[in-house]
Enzyme design. Structure first.
Site, PDB file in Angstrom:
ATOM      1  N   LYS A  79     -75.237 -21.054  22.987  1.00 24.95           N
ATOM      2  CA  LYS A  79     -74.213 -21.475  22.032  1.00 24.95           C
ATOM      3  C   LYS A  79     -74.739 -22.718  21.320  1.00 24.95           C
ATOM      4  O   LYS A  79     -75.513 -23.490  21.900  1.00 24.95           O
ATOM      5  CB  LYS A  79     -72.920 -21.821  22.772  1.00 24.95           C
ATOM      6  CG  LYS A  79     -71.687 -21.774  21.914  1.00 24.95           C
ATOM      7  CD  LYS A  79     -71.046 -20.401  21.908  1.00 24.95           C
ATOM      8  CE  LYS A  79     -69.827 -20.364  21.017  1.00 24.95           C
ATOM      9  NZ  LYS A  79     -69.162 -19.054  21.023  1.00 24.95           N
ATOM     10  N   GLY A 178     -50.131 -14.132  19.239  1.00 23.38           N
ATOM     11  CA  GLY A 178     -51.190 -14.351  18.243  1.00 23.38           C
ATOM     12  C   GLY A 178     -51.478 -13.088  17.456  1.00 23.38           C
ATOM     13  O   GLY A 178     -51.965 -12.106  18.002  1.00 23.38           O
ATOM     14  N   GLY A 180     -53.493 -12.725  14.647  1.00 27.71           N
ATOM     15  CA  GLY A 180     -54.581 -12.971  13.697  1.00 27.71           C
ATOM     16  C   GLY A 180     -55.431 -11.726  13.568  1.00 27.71           C
ATOM     17  O   GLY A 180     -54.925 -10.595  13.648  1.00 27.71           O
ATOM     18  N   VAL A 182     -57.639 -10.299  15.596  1.00 23.21           N
ATOM     19  CA  VAL A 182     -57.646  -9.411  16.759  1.00 23.21           C
ATOM     20  C   VAL A 182     -56.251  -8.855  17.044  1.00 23.21           C
ATOM     21  O   VAL A 182     -56.056  -7.644  17.218  1.00 23.21           O
ATOM     22  CB  VAL A 182     -58.178 -10.166  18.006  1.00 23.21           C
ATOM     23  CG1 VAL A 182     -58.037  -9.323  19.255  1.00 23.21           C
ATOM     24  CG2 VAL A 182     -59.628 -10.567  17.795  1.00 23.21           C
TER      25      VAL A 182
HETATM   26  P1  NAD Z   1     -57.377 -15.799  14.370  1.00 18.40           P
HETATM   27  O1  NAD Z   1     -57.536 -17.233  14.052  1.00 18.40           O
HETATM   28  O2  NAD Z   1     -57.585 -14.780  13.312  1.00 18.40           O
HETATM   29  O3  NAD Z   1     -55.892 -15.545  14.947  1.00 18.40           O
HETATM   30  C1  NAD Z   1     -55.242 -16.374  15.839  1.00 18.40           C
HETATM   31  C2  NAD Z   1     -53.743 -16.206  15.599  1.00 18.40           C
HETATM   32  O4  NAD Z   1     -53.041 -16.917  16.610  1.00 18.40           O
HETATM   33  C3  NAD Z   1     -53.271 -16.773  14.257  1.00 18.40           C
HETATM   34  O5  NAD Z   1     -52.446 -15.823  13.606  1.00 18.40           O
HETATM   35  C4  NAD Z   1     -52.488 -18.023  14.647  1.00 18.40           C
HETATM   36  O6  NAD Z   1     -51.415 -18.297  13.740  1.00 18.40           O
HETATM   37  C5  NAD Z   1     -51.971 -17.633  16.005  1.00 18.40           C
HETATM   38  N1  NAD Z   1     -51.631 -18.737  16.889  1.00 18.40           N
HETATM   39  C6  NAD Z   1     -52.279 -19.919  17.054  1.00 18.40           C
HETATM   40  N2  NAD Z   1     -51.663 -20.667  17.980  1.00 18.40           N
HETATM   41  C7  NAD Z   1     -50.619 -19.936  18.435  1.00 18.40           C
HETATM   42  C8  NAD Z   1     -49.615 -20.145  19.407  1.00 18.40           C
HETATM   43  N3  NAD Z   1     -49.538 -21.275  20.095  1.00 18.40           N
HETATM   44  N4  NAD Z   1     -48.698 -19.173  19.610  1.00 18.40           N
HETATM   45  C9  NAD Z   1     -48.742 -18.015  18.900  1.00 18.40           C
HETATM   46  N5  NAD Z   1     -49.673 -17.767  17.967  1.00 18.40           N
HETATM   47  C10 NAD Z   1     -50.586 -18.713  17.736  1.00 18.40           C
HETATM   48  O7  NAD Z   1     -58.324 -15.517  15.617  1.00 18.40           O
HETATM   49  P2  NAD Z   1     -58.842 -14.113  16.145  1.00 18.40           P
HETATM   50  O8  NAD Z   1     -60.168 -13.835  15.554  1.00 18.40           O
HETATM   51  O9  NAD Z   1     -57.753 -13.098  16.026  1.00 18.40           O
HETATM   52  O10 NAD Z   1     -59.097 -14.462  17.672  1.00 18.40           O
HETATM   53  C11 NAD Z   1     -58.016 -14.621  18.571  1.00 18.40           C
HETATM   54  C12 NAD Z   1     -58.554 -15.037  19.941  1.00 18.40           C
HETATM   55  O11 NAD Z   1     -59.481 -14.058  20.408  1.00 18.40           O
HETATM   56  C13 NAD Z   1     -59.317 -16.359  19.948  1.00 18.40           C
HETATM   57  O12 NAD Z   1     -59.121 -16.981  21.196  1.00 18.40           O
HETATM   58  C14 NAD Z   1     -60.771 -15.918  19.830  1.00 18.40           C
HETATM   59  O13 NAD Z   1     -61.650 -16.889  20.369  1.00 18.40           O
HETATM   60  C15 NAD Z   1     -60.753 -14.667  20.667  1.00 18.40           C
HETATM   61  N6  NAD Z   1     -61.814 -13.696  20.349  1.00 18.40           N
HETATM   62  C16 NAD Z   1     -61.913 -13.199  19.108  1.00 18.40           C
HETATM   63  C17 NAD Z   1     -62.888 -12.270  18.820  1.00 18.40           C
HETATM   64  C18 NAD Z   1     -63.004 -11.656  17.446  1.00 18.40           C
HETATM   65  O14 NAD Z   1     -63.674 -10.619  17.318  1.00 18.40           O
HETATM   66  N7  NAD Z   1     -62.370 -12.211  16.437  1.00 18.40           N
HETATM   67  C19 NAD Z   1     -63.786 -11.852  19.821  1.00 18.40           C
HETATM   68  C20 NAD Z   1     -63.637 -12.368  21.113  1.00 18.40           C
HETATM   69  C21 NAD Z   1     -62.632 -13.293  21.362  1.00 18.40           C
END
Ligand code: NAD
Length: 348
Positions: A79, A178, A180, A182
């Site tokens: 990382k 959440g 977002g 995912v």
């Molecule tokens: P993202 O930023 O697109 O979405 C996160 C969502 O969570 C947002 O809609 C935000 O408004 C919401 N959020 C933040 N704090 C919150 C809370 N306290 N309560 C409710 N909702 C809240 O991120 P993502 O890409 O969807 O990733 C989500 C998680 O999955 C992260 O922890 C990320 O590290 C992990 N992850 C993502 C991927 C990927 O492919 N994107 C892969 C592995 C792990």
């Protein structure tokens, strides 16, 4: 630019990268290359101190070793972090950092993480070939979120099989925190599989739109952790499973996409003590790194590779649950010990 090696016993290589003229300071941490070149994203964010940035790089790179190994990828864990406000990053900083990555001669591959975009990866690629997450090109892997969501969905079915005796999600209630990248893809898959959804996001418009689409109940961000459901799927932020929240959970299992869901390893034991089956996050959310791996490893038949690796994740998770049941301990502890065994075998 100054690149110095820090002697840190737990890691194979740690570089401190600094160029005061262009305001660049950061670290590249290679935890392990036992299973292959280390792969893990580049993160840029303000840190309270240099120590905090180094600690983050060390912790995250070790996490990548476990995630990549559990996914059966021929990749180690690494990382990189740059200290600073990502909105103010400059081309000069990224090009210099790319040069620092090149000095590792392929023992570390970077990709997009917090504070980085596919366009930033394109910039890095001008100076180093050890970069994935490019927006275009012959092996560009694109947005990992749909594959991450697919992996979580499959993991939720394995979790349901082990917790309820059937992978069928029809009529099961799943609380998703959440919505977002995912979470949104995951909701579509869960809805299609017949699950009833309870949803929360700190963005009220987003949650209202998705709840409307899938006829879901809305919970406020604080109460989602105590929503009455079969499975809780954390897909927002880390450390949501902790000493304060675990006593309030009203679910039989937890399986979601967020990284580092447990605040501490003791929280895995707390879940176990409450009889809540926990799918280790680094196993369930490996779809993202599997997607990136197709780019690092220059896989031509991407779809087959991804499907095979996601199927292997299902098998691994099932094996973790079986062993945890026999050993009467948390699946999180088993997942870590399985990877430790893999690494020890490789060292032997
Ligand atoms: P993202 O930023 O697109 O979405 C996160 C969502 O969570 C947002 O809609 C935000 O408004 C919401 N959020 C933040 N704090 C919150 C809370 N306290 N309560 C409710 N909702 C809240 O991120 P993502 O890409 O969807 O990733 C989500 C998680 O999955 C992260 O922890 C990320 O590290 C992990 N992850 C993502 C991927 C990927 O492919 N994107 C892969 C592995 C792990």
């Amino acid at each position: 630019m100054q690149i110095s090696r820090l002697p840190i016993e737990s890691h194979e290589t740690v570089l401190r990268v600094q160029d005061t003229e262009i305001g660049l300071a950061g670290f590249i941490a290679v935890h392990s290359t036992k299973l292959g070149p280390a792969a893990g994203g580049l993160r840029m964010r303000p840190y309270a101190s240099e120590d905090a940035a180094l600690t983050d790089a060390l912790r995250l790179s070790e996490g990548m070793t476990y995630k990549n190994a559990a996914a059966g990828l021929p990749l180690g864990g690494g990382k990189a972090v740059i200290m600073g406000d990502s909105r103010k990053k400059t081309t000069a900083q990224l090009l210099a950092f790319a040069n620092a990555i090149s000095t590792l001669e392929g023992s570390y591959w970077t990709a997009e993480d917090m504070g980085m975009t596919p366009q930033d990866m394109e910039l890095l690629a001008r100076e180093t070939k050890f970069v994935a997450g490019l927006p275009s090109g012959p092996h560009a892997s694109g947005d990992p979120s749909p594959i991450t969501a697919r992996g979580i969905f499959q993991s939720i079915k394995v979790t349901a099989q082990h917790r309820f005796g059937s992978p069928n999600l029809t009529g099961r209630t799943i609380a998703v925190q959440g919505l977002g990248h995912v979470g949104t893809y995951l909701c579509a898959l869960l809805h299609e599989a017949g699950a009833t959804l309870i949803l929360a996001d700190i963005d009220p418009k987003r949650v209202a739109d998705i709840a409307h689409k899938y006829h879901a109940e809305i919970a406020d961000p604080d109460s989602i952790l105590s929503a009455k459901a079969d499975i809780f799927a954390p897909c927002a932020i880390g450390a949501v499973l902790n000493a304060q929240t675990i006593p309030d959970l009203q679910v039989s299992a937890v399986c979601g996409g967020a990284n580092n869901q447990l605040a501490t390893t003791k929280d895995a034991d707390r879940l176990h003590a409450r009889g809540i089956l926990y799918a280790p996050d680094f196993v369930a959310n490996a779809g993202g790194i599997i997607n990136v791996a197709t780019e690092v490893l220059r896989i031509d038949d991407r779809d087959t590779y991804v499907s095979d690796k996601l199927a292997a994740v299902e098998t691994t998770l099932g094996r973790i649950f079986d062993r945890a049941k026999t050993m009467e301990c948390s699946p999180a502890r088993v997942a870590v010990s399985i990877v430790d065994e893999m690494l020890a075998d490789r060292a032997a």
